[in-house]
Design an enzyme around this catalytic site. Structure first.
Site, PDB file in Angstrom:
ATOM      1  N   THR A 168      41.647  49.114  21.934  1.00 53.34           N
ATOM      2  CA  THR A 168      42.870  49.786  22.413  1.00 53.34           C
ATOM      3  C   THR A 168      43.726  50.219  21.230  1.00 53.34           C
ATOM      4  O   THR A 168      44.915  50.468  21.391  1.00 53.34           O
ATOM      5  CB  THR A 168      43.713  48.855  23.318  1.00 53.34           C
ATOM      6  N   SER A 169      43.123  50.290  20.011  1.00 52.52           N
ATOM      7  CA  SER A 169      43.932  50.639  18.835  1.00 52.52           C
ATOM      8  C   SER A 169      43.842  52.135  18.544  1.00 52.52           C
ATOM      9  O   SER A 169      44.608  52.914  19.124  1.00 52.52           O
ATOM     10  CB  SER A 169      43.514  49.780  17.647  1.00 52.52           C
ATOM     11  N   ARG A 170      42.897  52.527  17.720  1.00 50.45           N
ATOM     12  CA  ARG A 170      42.623  53.934  17.472  1.00 50.45           C
ATOM     13  C   ARG A 170      41.110  54.094  17.403  1.00 50.45           C
ATOM     14  O   ARG A 170      40.414  53.236  16.850  1.00 50.45           O
ATOM     15  CB  ARG A 170      43.251  54.413  16.157  1.00 50.45           C
ATOM     16  N   GLU A 228      39.729  62.463  20.468  1.00 52.56           N
ATOM     17  CA  GLU A 228      40.297  62.600  21.813  1.00 52.56           C
ATOM     18  C   GLU A 228      40.709  64.057  22.050  1.00 52.56           C
ATOM     19  O   GLU A 228      41.211  64.687  21.138  1.00 52.56           O
ATOM     20  CB  GLU A 228      41.521  61.688  21.955  1.00 52.56           C
ATOM     21  N   GLY A 283      46.912  52.717  26.971  1.00 54.34           N
ATOM     22  CA  GLY A 283      47.490  51.448  26.513  1.00 54.34           C
ATOM     23  C   GLY A 283      48.942  51.218  26.914  1.00 54.34           C
ATOM     24  O   GLY A 283      49.293  50.176  27.451  1.00 54.34           O
ATOM     25  N   HIS A 333      43.003  56.632  27.031  1.00 58.89           N
ATOM     26  CA  HIS A 333      44.155  56.271  26.188  1.00 58.89           C
ATOM     27  C   HIS A 333      45.393  55.919  27.038  1.00 58.89           C
ATOM     28  O   HIS A 333      46.407  56.631  27.021  1.00 58.89           O
ATOM     29  CB  HIS A 333      44.486  57.398  25.189  1.00 58.89           C
TER      30      HIS A 333
HETATM   31  C1  GLV Z   1      49.690  54.597  21.476  1.00 67.43           C
HETATM   32  O1  GLV Z   1      48.527  54.721  21.215  1.00 67.43           O
HETATM   33  C2  GLV Z   1      50.711  54.268  20.525  1.00 67.43           C
HETATM   34  O2  GLV Z   1      50.396  54.125  19.321  1.00 67.43           O
HETATM   35  O3  GLV Z   1      51.876  54.159  20.935  1.00 67.43           O
END
Ligand code: GLV
Ligand code: GLV
Length: 276
Positions: A192-194, A223, A243, A241
């Site tokens: 869930t990061s990059r 993406e 999160g 994406h």
């Molecule tokens: C979402 O990916 C954020 O970095 O806020």
């Protein structure tokens, strides 16, 4: 569009590079509507005296919750099950149908012990998972049951590897072929990061070769494109994406962006300046 403007509110999908910044010599602040700020060339902003801000903290719980949605979803084959039902191919309960993995007693590997990593680790107690983690600096104040480790050690012991590092030159492809090969063949990776923290081609290779059990992804290298070999794999759970995507969190992020933007324009210190 930003020529002549003083403040810019940027989404994580906007690449803010030197060319963009040079289009607005009057620009004083880039307020990113995100915690991550890898979309912004910080050095270029600094060189032009432009302040960059982000939205840390307010999305911690939302992102940690979504990480758990992915952990539960991939280990209990929720995506596969849903597809089976929707396709009209479910023929009824069966003792060995879509068997997953128990979380109780399993080891959660948290890569990156920042705010989100900690929030993910805290939730592990509720599921009876043990925790091993990597951190950039010593963490004296974490739960004493959580064990600090090197990345190779974490990869070799975790049943679920969850990534919570920012994307930087140091973390790009942090999980490449060599690291994926260190994981247990029964283990899952959750991101869930990059997207670019994982080498997607290496991930597809590892999945196809059965070197890991599965992957649950909320973020991707390009993406909104998803690598076709990940799209076609039953052992991958894919989200777009999401999160921080709760109503409350997105409202808090919005308020924070506005506060940061106005602070700079009014000559005050912004609450969330990014300085590395
Ligand atoms: C979402 O990916 C954020 O970095 O806020
Ligand atoms: C499952 O539904 C069970 O009752 O074991």
């Amino acid at each position: 569009m930003i020529a002549g403007h003083h403040g810019l509110v940027a989404m994580l999908t906007d690449r803010i590079d030197a060319e963009v910044l040079d289009a607005a010599p009057t620009l004083r602040v880039v307020a990113n509507y995100a915690a991550g700020y890898n979309n912004i060339d910080l050095a270029a902003a600094r060189a032009r005296g432009i302040v960059v801000t982000n939205t840390p903290g307010v999305l911690t719980d939302a992102t940690a919750d979504l990480t758990w949605a992915l952990i539960l979803g991939i280990t209990r084959r929720v995506g596969e099950g849903e597809r089976l039902v929707r396709a009209g191919r479910w023929t009824g309960w069966a003792p060995t149908q879509l068997l997953g993995m128990d979380l109780r007693g399993a080891m959660l590997g948290v890569v990156g012990m920042g705010r989100i990593g900690r929030a993910v680790a805290s939730r592990a107690n509720g599921f009876g998972m043990r925790v091993v983690f990597t951190a950039r600096r010593p963490m004296p104040d974490v739960d004493p049951d959580w064990r600090a480790a090197s990345l190779p050690d974490l990869l070799a012991t975790a049943d679920v590897v969850s990534l919570h590092v920012p994307l930087t030159d140091q973390t790009r492809h942090l999980l490449g072929p060599d690291q994926l090969a260190m994981m247990k063949p029964t283990a899952y990776v959750v991101n869930t990061s990059r997207g670019s923290v994982i080498d997607e081609v290496a991930l597809a290779d590892a999945l196809e070769a059965g070197r890991i059990a599965g992957a649950a992804l909320d973020v991707y290298e390009r993406e909104p494109q998803v690598h076709p070999r990940l799209l076609s794999s039953e052992r991958v759970l894919l989200l777009p994406h999401l999160g921080s995507a709760t109503t409350e969190t997105r409202e808090r992020m919005g308020s924070m962006v506005v506060e940061n933007l106005l602070a700079v324009l009014e000559g005050r210190r912004p609450p969330n300046a990014v300085d590395e």
